[in-house]
Design an enzyme around this catalytic site. Sequence first.
Site, mmCIF file in Angstrom:
data_model
loop_
_atom_site.group_PDB
_atom_site.id
_atom_site.type_symbol
_atom_site.label_atom_id
_atom_site.label_comp_id
_atom_site.label_asym_id
_atom_site.label_seq_id
_atom_site.Cartn_x
_atom_site.Cartn_y
_atom_site.Cartn_z
ATOM 1 N N GLY A 143 5.910 -9.237 1.422
ATOM 2 C CA GLY A 143 5.531 -8.466 0.229
ATOM 3 C C GLY A 143 6.702 -8.480 -0.753
ATOM 4 C CG PHE A 149 0.265 -1.990 9.477
ATOM 5 C CD1 PHE A 149 1.074 -2.994 9.996
ATOM 6 C CD2 PHE A 149 0.878 -0.833 9.002
ATOM 7 C CE1 PHE A 149 2.455 -2.845 10.039
ATOM 8 C CE2 PHE A 149 2.252 -0.674 9.052
ATOM 9 C CZ PHE A 149 3.038 -1.678 9.565
ATOM 10 C CE1 TYR A 153 -0.473 2.458 -2.409
ATOM 11 C CE2 TYR A 153 0.094 3.739 -4.354
ATOM 12 C CZ TYR A 153 0.461 2.882 -3.335
ATOM 13 O OH TYR A 153 1.770 2.458 -3.234
ATOM 14 C CE LYS A 174 2.695 4.334 0.424
ATOM 15 N NZ LYS A 174 3.257 3.312 1.356
HETATM 16 N N1 LIG Z 1 4.089 -2.000 -5.936
HETATM 17 C C1 LIG Z 1 4.366 -0.825 -6.499
HETATM 18 O O1 LIG Z 1 4.310 -0.668 -7.735
HETATM 19 C C2 LIG Z 1 4.774 0.360 -5.647
HETATM 20 C C3 LIG Z 1 4.978 1.595 -6.276
HETATM 21 C C4 LIG Z 1 5.361 2.688 -5.499
HETATM 22 C C5 LIG Z 1 5.537 2.544 -4.129
HETATM 23 N N2 LIG Z 1 5.316 1.349 -3.547
HETATM 24 C C6 LIG Z 1 5.461 1.249 -2.083
HETATM 25 O O2 LIG Z 1 6.496 0.316 -1.801
HETATM 26 C C7 LIG Z 1 6.199 -0.363 -0.583
HETATM 27 C C8 LIG Z 1 6.256 -1.872 -0.798
HETATM 28 O O3 LIG Z 1 5.287 -2.239 -1.767
HETATM 29 P P1 LIG Z 1 5.233 -3.707 -2.394
HETATM 30 O O4 LIG Z 1 5.223 -3.542 -3.864
HETATM 31 O O5 LIG Z 1 6.256 -4.580 -1.758
HETATM 32 O O6 LIG Z 1 3.752 -4.118 -1.936
HETATM 33 P P2 LIG Z 1 3.130 -5.551 -1.646
HETATM 34 O O7 LIG Z 1 3.882 -6.608 -2.375
HETATM 35 O O8 LIG Z 1 1.662 -5.381 -1.880
HETATM 36 O O9 LIG Z 1 3.406 -5.730 -0.087
HETATM 37 C C9 LIG Z 1 2.653 -5.054 0.885
HETATM 38 C C10 LIG Z 1 2.649 -5.914 2.114
HETATM 39 O O10 LIG Z 1 1.792 -5.295 3.097
HETATM 40 C C11 LIG Z 1 1.087 -6.318 3.753
HETATM 41 N N3 LIG Z 1 -0.148 -5.840 4.367
HETATM 42 C C12 LIG Z 1 -1.249 -5.337 3.756
HETATM 43 N N4 LIG Z 1 -2.190 -5.041 4.669
HETATM 44 C C13 LIG Z 1 -1.659 -5.354 5.891
HETATM 45 C C14 LIG Z 1 -2.131 -5.258 7.218
HETATM 46 N N5 LIG Z 1 -3.371 -4.824 7.505
HETATM 47 N N6 LIG Z 1 -1.318 -5.640 8.235
HETATM 48 C C15 LIG Z 1 -0.077 -6.111 7.964
HETATM 49 N N7 LIG Z 1 0.422 -6.239 6.732
HETATM 50 C C16 LIG Z 1 -0.367 -5.860 5.700
HETATM 51 C C17 LIG Z 1 0.769 -7.321 2.659
HETATM 52 O O11 LIG Z 1 0.456 -8.563 3.246
HETATM 53 P P3 LIG Z 1 -0.569 -9.563 2.491
HETATM 54 O O12 LIG Z 1 0.027 -9.808 1.139
HETATM 55 O O13 LIG Z 1 -0.598 -10.768 3.383
HETATM 56 O O14 LIG Z 1 -1.862 -8.804 2.421
HETATM 57 C C18 LIG Z 1 2.080 -7.329 1.875
HETATM 58 O O15 LIG Z 1 2.982 -8.263 2.400
HETATM 59 C C19 LIG Z 1 4.820 0.160 -0.124
HETATM 60 O O16 LIG Z 1 5.005 1.189 0.793
HETATM 61 C C20 LIG Z 1 4.222 0.717 -1.409
HETATM 62 O O17 LIG Z 1 3.267 1.737 -1.147
HETATM 63 C C21 LIG Z 1 4.953 0.232 -4.271
#
Ligand SMILES: NC(=O)c1ccc[n+]([C@@H]2O[C@H](COP(=O)([O-])OP(=O)(O)OC[C@H]3O[C@@H](n4cnc5c(N)ncnc54)[C@H](OP(=O)(O)O)[C@@H]3O)[C@@H](O)[C@H]2O)c1
Length: 302
Positions: A10, A46, A134, A138
């Site tokens: 991710g 997951f 979402y 969370k």
């Molecule tokens: N993005 C934002 O703007 C944002 C804002 C606030 C907080 N956050 C938090 O920061 C953290 C990292 O977010 P990010 O931006 O890096 O998100 P991301 O790029 O969407 O990465 C999430 C990862 O989770 C994996 N995933 C999803 N479903 C899964 C499953 N069933 N089993 C195993 N892996 C799974 C995805 O794999 P696939 O790609 O293969 O599905 C992806 O690699 C998260 O906790 C998120 O809630 C993000």
Amino acid sequence: MKILLLGADGQLGYELHRTCATLGEVLPYTYTGKLSGRQACGQVDFSVEGAVEALVREHKPALVLNAVAHTAVDRAEDEPALAHRINAEAVGELAQACQRLGAKLVHYSTDYVFDGRLRRPIREDDPTGPVSVYGRTKLAGEQAIADSGCDHLVLRTAWVYGARGQNFLRTALKLARERDEIRIVNDQVGSPTPARWLAAATALALARNFQARGTWHVVADGECSWHEFAHAILGDALVAGVLERAPKLVGITSSEFPTKAKRPAYSRLDSSRFARDFGLRLPDWRVGLREVIAEIAEVRAG
Ligand SMILES: NC(=O)c1ccc[n+]([C@@H]2O[C@H](COP(=O)([O-])OP(=O)(O)OC[C@H]3O[C@@H](n4cnc5c(N)ncnc54)[C@H](OP(=O)(O)O)[C@@H]3O)[C@@H](O)[C@H]2O)c1
């Protein structure tokens, strides 16, 4: 130290993989069993009950970094059970496994646990009130961690982006190449935070105070609307040669751009507690943007 990294492909997981190698031996796991460079790694889903618990039992890590989440905010409205499974139930199983083993869990949460009605930077102890599936799932993940009693660091962050992955900056650049006009919401305010900065903040917090336990807000300094962010993205991209021409940008209200999920109007997080406890304040979001655009320019230049 053995470190189990979940979600290593991710946006954030990719950066944690690079950064946290300084802390110990990192064991990366992804949903596909592949890293972004296509090398093989561990596979974890997951949505499968017991899967994360089995991994913790197998590897006995000292530290677990969880970068997995169901992050598709609008899609989560249509698949609340899956979002709850990934963002809350599996997180609870992970936290309980860490508690049994005595491992430390680092987990990430979001500004979307708040309702966006406060008009000042939001502190860790301000009341939560998620307005989307979402956000609710969370928040349930955070609660499951607290209930488990495991040693944990929960870092709430916001508007995460980088040179790779799915994010607002990459969408804005794509649309800018395809269209003459882009309409962007100007009544939602937050702090765009590079994934790389968040990974660096995580590694530094762990190196400076591994014993620290609790919830912290960590975002880039300053605030902007999505419209202001898009304006800065296009401006910096033009200067760096990442874009040849910029389209017209039109600011619109959220009601003119209805989405499945409601989003908080104001979700700037106050990172002072993190600065106080770990001695690090992330720079202004504009500095982060210039870094990410420079990275994109470098990749394009080959
Ligand atoms: N993005 C934002 O703007 C944002 C804002 C606030 C907080 N956050 C938090 O920061 C953290 C990292 O977010 P990010 O931006 O890096 O998100 P991301 O790029 O969407 O990465 C999430 C990862 O989770 C994996 N995933 C999803 N479903 C899964 C499953 N069933 N089993 C195993 N892996 C799974 C995805 O794999 P696939 O790609 O293969 O599905 C992806 O690699 C998260 O906790 C998120 O809630 C993000």
